[in-house]
Design a protein around this motif. Structure first.
Motif, PDB file in Angstrom:
ATOM      1  N   SER A  41       0.826  -1.207   0.000  1.00 29.34           N
ATOM      2  CA  SER A  41       0.000   0.000   0.000  1.00 29.34           C
ATOM      3  C   SER A  41       0.856   1.250   0.000  1.00 29.34           C
ATOM      4  N   CYS A  42       2.020   1.122  -0.499  1.00 34.94           N
ATOM      5  CA  CYS A  42       2.914   2.270  -0.563  1.00 34.94           C
ATOM      6  C   CYS A  42       2.249   3.425  -1.314  1.00 34.94           C
ATOM      7  N   GLY A  43       2.365   4.580  -0.744  1.00 37.36           N
ATOM      8  CA  GLY A  43       1.766   5.747  -1.354  1.00 37.36           C
ATOM      9  C   GLY A  43       0.425   6.116  -0.774  1.00 37.36           C
ATOM     10  N   ARG A  44      -0.179   5.152  -0.209  1.00 34.65           N
ATOM     11  CA  ARG A  44      -1.457   5.409   0.440  1.00 34.65           C
ATOM     12  C   ARG A  44      -1.195   6.249   1.689  1.00 34.65           C
ATOM     13  N   SER A  45      -2.186   6.987   2.057  1.00 34.95           N
ATOM     14  CA  SER A  45      -1.988   7.838   3.226  1.00 34.95           C
ATOM     15  C   SER A  45      -3.013   7.522   4.303  1.00 34.95           C
ATOM     16  N   ASP A  46      -2.602   7.745   5.498  1.00 34.47           N
ATOM     17  CA  ASP A  46      -3.485   7.567   6.646  1.00 34.47           C
ATOM     18  C   ASP A  46      -3.606   8.903   7.373  1.00 34.47           C
ATOM     19  N   ILE A  47      -4.771   9.103   7.889  1.00 34.23           N
ATOM     20  CA  ILE A  47      -5.027  10.356   8.598  1.00 34.23           C
ATOM     21  C   ILE A  47      -5.081  10.070  10.097  1.00 34.23           C
ATOM     22  N   TYR A  48      -4.350  10.865  10.801  1.00 34.26           N
ATOM     23  CA  TYR A  48      -4.358  10.728  12.262  1.00 34.26           C
ATOM     24  C   TYR A  48      -4.702  12.082  12.875  1.00 34.26           C
ATOM     25  N   TYR A  49      -5.367  11.972  13.981  1.00 29.21           N
ATOM     26  CA  TYR A  49      -5.676  13.186  14.732  1.00 29.21           C
ATOM     27  C   TYR A  49      -5.090  13.066  16.126  1.00 29.21           C
ATOM     28  N   LEU A  50      -4.740  14.189  16.609  1.00 26.65           N
ATOM     29  CA  LEU A  50      -4.215  14.254  17.970  1.00 26.65           C
ATOM     30  C   LEU A  50      -5.140  15.140  18.783  1.00 26.65           C
ATOM     31  N   SER A  51      -5.671  14.556  19.799  1.00 26.99           N
ATOM     32  CA  SER A  51      -6.623  15.311  20.616  1.00 26.99           C
ATOM     33  C   SER A  51      -5.881  16.314  21.489  1.00 26.99           C
ATOM     34  N   PRO A  52      -6.593  17.242  22.036  1.00 27.51           N
ATOM     35  CA  PRO A  52      -5.945  18.208  22.942  1.00 27.51           C
ATOM     36  C   PRO A  52      -5.301  17.538  24.142  1.00 27.51           C
ATOM     37  N   THR A  53      -5.773  16.365  24.433  1.00 27.16           N
ATOM     38  CA  THR A  53      -5.188  15.664  25.583  1.00 27.16           C
ATOM     39  C   THR A  53      -4.121  14.669  25.177  1.00 27.16           C
TER      40      THR A  53
END
Length: 605
Positions: free
Chosen positions: A27-39
């Motif tokens: 899956s090279c090239g594919r992207s993942d989205i991550y979020y970082l919460s305020p905590t």
DNA sequence: GCCAACGTTGGC
DNA sequence: GCCAACGTTGGC
């Protein structure tokens, strides 16, 4: 990576978003989205975000990938309110909370300024000094002074026990079991190749330079082949295989066995299509390489026919080369696909790795496969870090993944070894035990005398069983189970870390055996051995190639560890595998016990 | 040197 | 899109 975090105002102040592109793999090239919460909590999916924010927060308008709100019309402004985590946490779905045995991640994780602030404001539900619940014993204890991240969810006593156990495992790996006759020999023989070569007796190198007469039998035994196949019968190296062609190290015997001398049972049954059911190996006649009658050996060592005259339960573990595993994908090479653990479909829901899983209410920090489902072959491989395929020593295979920065992975890359059977262990239940006990002889290894076995019969009803046609039947069609026949799970003394030093207090762990014949005297009552509290959750579906084994696999699920109440059950072998130590006495769940088998109710405490 | 934590990837 | 879990790495 932290530098890639960007503010995500759509979620509110303090929220950050990151897009990570996969740099390798299919899956090279594919992207993942991550979020970082305020905590500081990391969110990996919209589901997690929803879970995090709670059901009160509608995310239907939130584009998770883009990190923006999608307003269908200006009027329908539906702000995604991001309440403070203090408010969110209580609204977490009950699913997430149902089996949280340890403190919530946010309670102890990362002593960030934010956390400290929360504690300081007094609005946080839990501060670092708040009493926690030991993940192991369940006792309440204060987080005060628990500054280390590691083992932070354990109370002081449990942490000390865990550390001691790990230390013991390491010691065992270095010096042997300390109980077998070889380990009890105090002096070198002076005549073996090691003694003659006067190689250093380096404890750290395990068996490498140890007098051959003093090598732990429990380790050496597992390197034996079946003794009957062509590979085992071949006396001379071929001189042409990759092993023979490897340059030898001066003064040290080669560690790897010639490819032509490796046990065929391992070779033909452990791979690819034939590899799915390791437990079937010795029940199947076809895969055995034909031997001329004149070539049939006069068994002088551990011999299948000697040990299994009455179709006993059998268990075989193979030490495998990575390139001989059923999968081409390296990530999949951690499972042989054949051992009982690999065949297991259900997470136990109780081991530390399961408890870490979000579906069990965990915080997803460890992210490891259920201990009961971790490949036994690799557990065994790790148990024998320096034995290779036998007594041959010295050679070290080049790392298979040169791109890795740290070839000394604790999992697999320590000691690639041959696929020769490490052990052919026979456990004739019932009356057969006595004969086997006698026939085992000095070349085989018996389990600790205080070992208890508990049989769990395939097909017994269990909350954990995977629904299937055979699940409800304890008598699977014989033709379908041509090799599997009756399958058994044998519950053995548990190697729970805190119990490691007190074998008499061990509780149940599980190994799996198969028997071609249901022996009389074997308990058929398994319900008692199944933890009724196990939480039914989504489980890994059987792969296409595994479907045929599904029915057989049910017994695996039925053998869920007895734990929590009567002693937390972390699987015997996988425990060792996962913890990175070696305690063969415990790990050898496959070791036969010569004493009576006990029913679960007699075993459980 | 070990292992908990977590970035990352495979697979559904 | 989501989840499982592999593989790496920094803290210990």
């Amino acid at each position: 990576m932290a530098g890639d975090w960007q503010d995500c105002p759509a979620l509110g102040p303090g929220w950050k978003r990151r897009e990570a592109f996969r740099k390798s793999g299919a899956s090279c090239g594919r992207s993942d989205i991550y979020y970082l919460s305020p905590t500081g909590d990391k969110i990996r999916s919209k589901v997690e975000l929803t879970r995090y924010l709670g059901p009160a927060c509608d995310l239907t308008l939130f584009d998770f990938r883009q990190g923006i709100l999608c307003y269908p019309a200006p009027k329908t402004h539906h702000p995604v309110t991001v309440p403070s985590k203090q408010k969110k946490k209580p609204s977490k779905p009950s699913k997430v909370k149902k089996r949280q045995v340890g403190p919530q991640k946010s309670e102890v994780k990362k002593e960030t300024p934010q956390d400290e602030n929360k504690a300081g404001t007094g609005t946080a539900p839990a501060s670092l000094s708040a009493p926690g619940c030991c993940e192991n014993c369940g006792n309440h204890f204060s987080w005060d002074g628990v500054k280390r991240q590691r083992l932070k969810t354990l109370c002081k006593d449990c942490r000390a026990q865990r550390i001691a156990f790990n230390r013991e495992q390491r010691m065992f790996r270095r010096v042997g079991c300390g109980e077998c006759t070889a380990c009890l020999v105090k002096e070198d023989c002076g005549t073996c190749s090691i003694c003659r070569l006067q190689l250093p007796h380096d404890v750290a190198s395990g068996l490498f330079c140890k007098c051959e007469q003093r090598r732990c039998l429990r380790i050496v035994e597992k390197s034996r082949g079946c003794g009957v196949c062509r590979g085992c019968q071949t006396q001379e190296d071929c001189g042409r295989c990759r092993v023979c062609l490897r340059p030898s190290r001066p003064g040290v015997k080669r560690q790897w066995r010639c490819m032509q001398r490796r046990c065929f049972w391992g070779k033909h049954n452990c791979r690819k299509s034939g590899s799915k059911v390791a437990a079937q190996h010795h029940s199947q006649a076809q895969p055995r390489p034909p031997l001329p009658a004149s070539k049939h050996p006069k068994p002088t060592e551990l011999h299948i026919s000697d040990l299994a005259p009455t179709s006993p339960a059998e268990l075989i573990y193979y030490c495998v080369d990575e390139d001989e595993l059923p999968y081409t994908n390296h990530r999949q090479n951690r499972k042989c696909g054949a051992c009982a653990a690999c065949l297991r479909r259900m997470d136990c829901g109780h081991c530390d790795f399961c408890c870490d899983k979000p579906k069990f209410g965990g915080s997803n920090q460890k992210r490891q496969k259920c201990r009961w489902r971790q490949c036994l072959q690799f557990a065994m491989k790790r148990l024998l870090p320096s034995t290779g395929s036998g007594s041959e020593e010295g050679a070290v295979s080049p790392p298979r993944h040169p791109c890795r920065k740290r070839p000394r992975s604790r999992q697999l890359h320590v000691s690639p070894s041959s696929k020769a059977p490490l052990a052919v262990l026979t456990i004739p239940p019932g009356p057969a035990q006595a004969s086997a006990k006698q026939q085992v002889g000095r070349d085989s290894v018996l389990p600790p005398p205080d070992t208890d076995l508990v049989f769990l019969r395939e097909g017994a009803s269990s909350p954990l069983q995977v629904p299937g046609p055979a699940a409800a039947s304890s008598e699977a069609p014989l033709q379908e189970a041509q090799c599997s026949a009756q399958s058994w799970a044998v519950t053995l003394p548990q190697v729970k870390q805190e119990k490691a030093d007190a074998p008499e207090e061990w509780t149940a762990g599980t190994a799996f055996l198969t028997s071609s014949t249901l022996q009389p005297g074997c308990p058929s009552n398994v319900e008692e051995a199944v933890d009724p509290d196990l939480v039914p959750v989504k489980q890994e579906p059987a792969g296409p190639e595994e479907d045929r084994e599904e029915n057989r696999q049910d017994f695996v699920s039925a053998s869920a560890p007895e734990e929590e109440t009567g002693g937390v059950g972390t699987p015997v072998i996988t425990e060792i595998f996962s913890l990175g130590g070696t305690r063969l006495r415990d790990a050898a769940a496959w070791l036969p016990r010569s004493k009576d088998f006990k029913k679960p109710e007699a075993k459980m405490q």
